[in-house]
Design a protein around this motif. Structure first.
Motif, PDB file in Angstrom:
ATOM      1  N   LEU A 171       0.276  17.373  66.026  1.00  0.00           N
ATOM      2  CA  LEU A 171       0.536  16.175  66.039  1.00  0.00           C
ATOM      3  C   LEU A 171       1.479  15.229  64.440  1.00  0.00           C
ATOM      4  N   GLU A 172       0.617  16.277  63.732  1.00  0.00           N
ATOM      5  CA  GLU A 172       0.503  16.080  62.085  1.00  0.00           C
ATOM      6  C   GLU A 172       2.054  15.888  62.062  1.00  0.00           C
ATOM      7  N   ALA A 173       2.569  17.474  62.392  1.00  0.00           N
ATOM      8  CA  ALA A 173       3.795  17.621  62.094  1.00  0.00           C
ATOM      9  C   ALA A 173       5.200  16.712  62.206  1.00  0.00           C
ATOM     10  N   PHE A 174       4.751  16.374  63.962  1.00  0.00           N
ATOM     11  CA  PHE A 174       5.696  15.394  64.104  1.00  0.00           C
ATOM     12  C   PHE A 174       5.849  13.643  63.229  1.00  0.00           C
ATOM     13  N   THR A 175       5.263  13.825  62.222  1.00  0.00           N
ATOM     14  CA  THR A 175       5.275  13.162  61.404  1.00  0.00           C
ATOM     15  C   THR A 175       6.361  12.720  60.363  1.00  0.00           C
ATOM     16  N   GLN A 176       6.873  14.152  59.970  1.00  0.00           N
ATOM     17  CA  GLN A 176       7.521  14.921  58.879  1.00  0.00           C
ATOM     18  C   GLN A 176       9.316  14.510  59.437  1.00  0.00           C
ATOM     19  N   PRO A 177       9.517  14.473  58.407  1.00  0.00           N
ATOM     20  CA  PRO A 177      10.909  13.765  58.727  1.00  0.00           C
ATOM     21  C   PRO A 177      12.027  14.566  59.425  1.00  0.00           C
ATOM     22  N   LEU A 178      12.818  14.720  60.432  1.00  0.00           N
ATOM     23  CA  LEU A 178      13.696  15.501  60.608  1.00  0.00           C
ATOM     24  C   LEU A 178      14.920  15.924  59.966  1.00  0.00           C
TER      25      LEU A 178
ATOM     26  N   ALA B 273      12.359   1.638  60.038  1.00  0.00           N
ATOM     27  CA  ALA B 273      13.527   1.205  59.135  1.00  0.00           C
ATOM     28  C   ALA B 273      14.138   2.514  59.093  1.00  0.00           C
ATOM     29  N   LEU B 274      13.396   3.535  58.961  1.00  0.00           N
ATOM     30  CA  LEU B 274      13.706   4.565  58.084  1.00  0.00           C
ATOM     31  C   LEU B 274      13.530   6.067  59.441  1.00  0.00           C
ATOM     32  N   GLU B 275      11.866   5.921  59.915  1.00  0.00           N
ATOM     33  CA  GLU B 275      11.653   6.592  60.866  1.00  0.00           C
ATOM     34  C   GLU B 275      12.173   6.187  62.778  1.00  0.00           C
ATOM     35  N   GLN B 276      12.299   7.311  63.087  1.00  0.00           N
ATOM     36  CA  GLN B 276      12.228   7.726  64.008  1.00  0.00           C
ATOM     37  C   GLN B 276      10.961   7.160  65.106  1.00  0.00           C
TER      38      GLN B 276
ATOM     39  N   THR C 155      -3.161   0.492  75.237  1.00  0.00           N
ATOM     40  CA  THR C 155      -1.963   0.747  76.304  1.00  0.00           C
ATOM     41  C   THR C 155      -0.993   0.981  75.660  1.00  0.00           C
ATOM     42  N   ARG C 156      -0.081   1.687  76.471  1.00  0.00           N
ATOM     43  CA  ARG C 156       1.089   1.666  75.852  1.00  0.00           C
ATOM     44  C   ARG C 156       1.373   1.239  75.506  1.00  0.00           C
ATOM     45  N   GLN C 157       1.823  -0.323  76.196  1.00  0.00           N
ATOM     46  CA  GLN C 157       2.520  -1.673  75.221  1.00  0.00           C
ATOM     47  C   GLN C 157       2.149  -2.098  74.287  1.00  0.00           C
ATOM     48  N   MET C 158       0.965  -1.700  73.736  1.00  0.00           N
ATOM     49  CA  MET C 158      -0.315  -2.003  73.006  1.00  0.00           C
ATOM     50  C   MET C 158       0.143  -0.872  71.023  1.00  0.00           C
ATOM     51  N   LEU C 159       0.613  -0.156  71.914  1.00  0.00           N
ATOM     52  CA  LEU C 159       1.061   0.596  70.782  1.00  0.00           C
ATOM     53  C   LEU C 159       2.697   1.424  70.893  1.00  0.00           C
ATOM     54  N   ALA C 160       3.616   0.725  71.603  1.00  0.00           N
ATOM     55  CA  ALA C 160       4.643   0.292  71.024  1.00  0.00           C
ATOM     56  C   ALA C 160       4.802  -0.958  70.243  1.00  0.00           C
ATOM     57  N   ASP C 161       3.975  -1.665  70.751  1.00  0.00           N
ATOM     58  CA  ASP C 161       4.281  -3.330  69.926  1.00  0.00           C
ATOM     59  C   ASP C 161       3.950  -3.051  68.157  1.00  0.00           C
ATOM     60  N   MET C 162       3.165  -1.248  68.126  1.00  0.00           N
ATOM     61  CA  MET C 162       2.167  -1.450  66.825  1.00  0.00           C
ATOM     62  C   MET C 162       2.940  -0.618  66.745  1.00  0.00           C
ATOM     63  N   ILE C 163       4.098   0.074  66.752  1.00  0.00           N
ATOM     64  CA  ILE C 163       5.389   0.465  65.706  1.00  0.00           C
ATOM     65  C   ILE C 163       6.245   0.625  66.267  1.00  0.00           C
ATOM     66  N   GLY C 164       6.679  -1.234  67.222  1.00  0.00           N
ATOM     67  CA  GLY C 164       8.342  -1.375  67.477  1.00  0.00           C
ATOM     68  C   GLY C 164       9.257  -1.054  68.257  1.00  0.00           C
ATOM     69  N   ALA C 165       8.732  -0.493  69.248  1.00  0.00           N
ATOM     70  CA  ALA C 165       9.290   0.911  69.959  1.00  0.00           C
ATOM     71  C   ALA C 165       9.297  -0.547  71.336  1.00  0.00           C
ATOM     72  N   THR C 166       9.706  -0.359  71.917  1.00  0.00           N
ATOM     73  CA  THR C 166      10.016  -0.055  73.689  1.00  0.00           C
ATOM     74  C   THR C 166       9.079   0.455  74.342  1.00  0.00           C
ATOM     75  N   VAL C 167       8.339  -0.554  75.659  1.00  0.00           N
ATOM     76  CA  VAL C 167       7.176   0.482  75.936  1.00  0.00           C
ATOM     77  C   VAL C 167       7.336   2.105  76.972  1.00  0.00           C
ATOM     78  N   GLU C 168       9.065   1.604  77.545  1.00  0.00           N
ATOM     79  CA  GLU C 168       9.586   1.918  78.101  1.00  0.00           C
ATOM     80  C   GLU C 168       9.919   3.808  76.942  1.00  0.00           C
ATOM     81  N   THR C 169      10.404   4.170  75.687  1.00  0.00           N
ATOM     82  CA  THR C 169      10.284   4.964  75.001  1.00  0.00           C
ATOM     83  C   THR C 169       9.251   5.114  74.709  1.00  0.00           C
ATOM     84  N   THR C 170       7.881   4.489  74.747  1.00  0.00           N
ATOM     85  CA  THR C 170       6.740   5.152  74.085  1.00  0.00           C
ATOM     86  C   THR C 170       6.468   5.798  75.471  1.00  0.00           C
ATOM     87  N   ILE C 171       6.269   5.376  76.016  1.00  0.00           N
ATOM     88  CA  ILE C 171       5.906   6.043  78.204  1.00  0.00           C
ATOM     89  C   ILE C 171       6.866   6.951  78.263  1.00  0.00           C
ATOM     90  N   ARG C 172       7.679   7.443  77.610  1.00  0.00           N
ATOM     91  CA  ARG C 172       8.969   8.164  77.540  1.00  0.00           C
ATOM     92  C   ARG C 172       7.919   9.573  77.088  1.00  0.00           C
TER      93      ARG C 172
END
Length: 94
Positions: free
Chosen positions: A85-92, A8-11, A42-59
Protein backbone atom coordinates in the motif's frame (compact mmCIF):
# COMPACT_ATOMS: atom_id res chain seq x y z
CA UNK A 1 -0.72 23.50 1.55
CA UNK A 2 0.43 19.87 1.37
CA UNK A 3 -3.15 18.72 0.88
CA UNK A 4 -3.69 21.13 -2.02
CA UNK A 5 -0.40 20.10 -3.61
CA UNK A 6 -1.44 16.46 -3.34
CA UNK A 7 -4.77 17.17 -5.01
CA UNK A 8 -3.04 18.97 -7.86
CA UNK A 9 -0.02 16.74 -8.41
CA UNK A 10 -0.90 13.20 -7.33
CA UNK A 11 -3.00 10.59 -9.07
CA UNK A 12 -6.19 9.51 -7.26
CA UNK A 13 -4.65 6.11 -6.47
CA UNK A 14 -1.67 7.84 -4.82
CA UNK A 15 -3.93 10.10 -2.78
CA UNK A 16 -6.07 7.19 -1.58
CA UNK A 17 -3.03 5.12 -0.66
CA UNK A 18 -1.48 8.06 1.19
CA UNK A 19 -4.72 8.64 3.13
CA UNK A 20 -4.98 4.98 4.13
CA UNK A 21 -1.32 4.92 5.21
CA UNK A 22 -1.89 8.05 7.31
CA UNK A 23 -5.04 6.58 8.85
CA UNK A 24 -3.16 3.36 9.55
CA UNK A 25 -0.55 5.37 11.48
CA UNK A 26 -3.19 7.27 13.44
CA UNK A 27 -5.94 4.66 13.87
CA UNK A 28 -4.38 1.30 12.98
CA UNK A 29 -4.64 -1.73 15.21
CA UNK A 30 -2.29 -4.60 14.32
CA UNK A 31 -4.12 -7.89 13.94
CA UNK A 32 -3.30 -11.33 12.64
CA UNK A 33 -3.32 -10.91 8.88
CA UNK A 34 -3.10 -7.13 8.73
CA UNK A 35 -3.86 -3.79 10.32
CA UNK A 36 -7.44 -2.78 11.05
CA UNK A 37 -8.39 0.88 10.87
CA UNK A 38 -10.24 1.74 14.08
CA UNK A 39 -12.36 4.34 12.33
CA UNK A 40 -15.49 3.69 10.28
CA UNK A 41 -15.40 5.39 6.90
CA UNK A 42 -17.73 5.20 3.95
CA UNK A 43 -16.34 5.22 0.44
CA UNK A 44 -18.00 8.62 0.00
CA UNK A 45 -16.09 9.95 3.01
CA UNK A 46 -12.82 8.62 1.59
CA UNK A 47 -13.58 10.14 -1.82
CA UNK A 48 -14.34 13.52 -0.23
CA UNK A 49 -11.09 13.45 1.74
CA UNK A 50 -8.99 12.88 -1.37
CA UNK A 51 -10.97 15.06 -3.77
CA UNK A 52 -12.17 12.22 -5.99
CA UNK A 53 -15.50 10.84 -7.14
CA UNK A 54 -17.00 8.00 -5.15
CA UNK A 55 -17.07 5.88 -8.31
CA UNK A 56 -13.31 6.20 -8.79
CA UNK A 57 -12.70 5.46 -5.12
CA UNK A 58 -14.91 2.35 -5.31
CA UNK A 59 -13.10 1.17 -8.46
CA UNK A 60 -9.64 1.51 -6.84
CA UNK A 61 -10.71 -0.15 -3.59
CA UNK A 62 -12.36 -3.01 -5.48
CA UNK A 63 -9.16 -3.61 -7.44
CA UNK A 64 -7.09 -3.50 -4.26
CA UNK A 65 -9.47 -6.00 -2.67
CA UNK A 66 -9.04 -8.38 -5.63
CA UNK A 67 -5.26 -7.93 -5.34
CA UNK A 68 -5.48 -8.83 -1.61
CA UNK A 69 -4.13 -5.46 -0.55
CA UNK A 70 -7.15 -4.52 1.59
CA UNK A 71 -10.44 -5.98 2.82
CA UNK A 72 -13.54 -3.88 3.46
CA UNK A 73 -16.79 -4.69 5.24
CA UNK A 74 -19.40 -2.53 6.96
CA UNK A 75 -17.36 0.69 6.63
CA UNK A 76 -14.30 -0.98 8.16
CA UNK A 77 -10.98 -1.42 6.38
CA UNK A 78 -8.34 -4.05 7.01
CA UNK A 79 -4.96 -3.32 5.43
CA UNK A 80 -3.57 -6.71 4.41
CA UNK A 81 -0.26 -5.52 2.92
CA UNK A 82 0.93 -2.19 4.33
CA UNK A 83 4.24 -2.33 2.45
CA UNK A 84 2.55 -2.67 -0.95
CA UNK A 85 0.00 0.00 0.00
CA UNK A 86 2.79 2.41 0.88
CA UNK A 87 4.42 1.71 -2.50
CA UNK A 88 1.31 3.21 -4.15
CA UNK A 89 2.09 6.55 -2.46
CA UNK A 90 5.23 6.96 -4.57
CA UNK A 91 5.05 9.00 -7.79
CA UNK A 92 4.58 7.02 -10.96
CA UNK A 93 7.61 6.88 -13.17
CA UNK A 94 7.12 7.12 -16.92
Amino acid sequence: TEHLQGLALEQVEQRLARLLVELMGDFGRPMVGGTQLRVRLTRQMLADMIGATVETTIRIMSRWTKERLILTAHHEILILDPVRLEAFTQPLRT
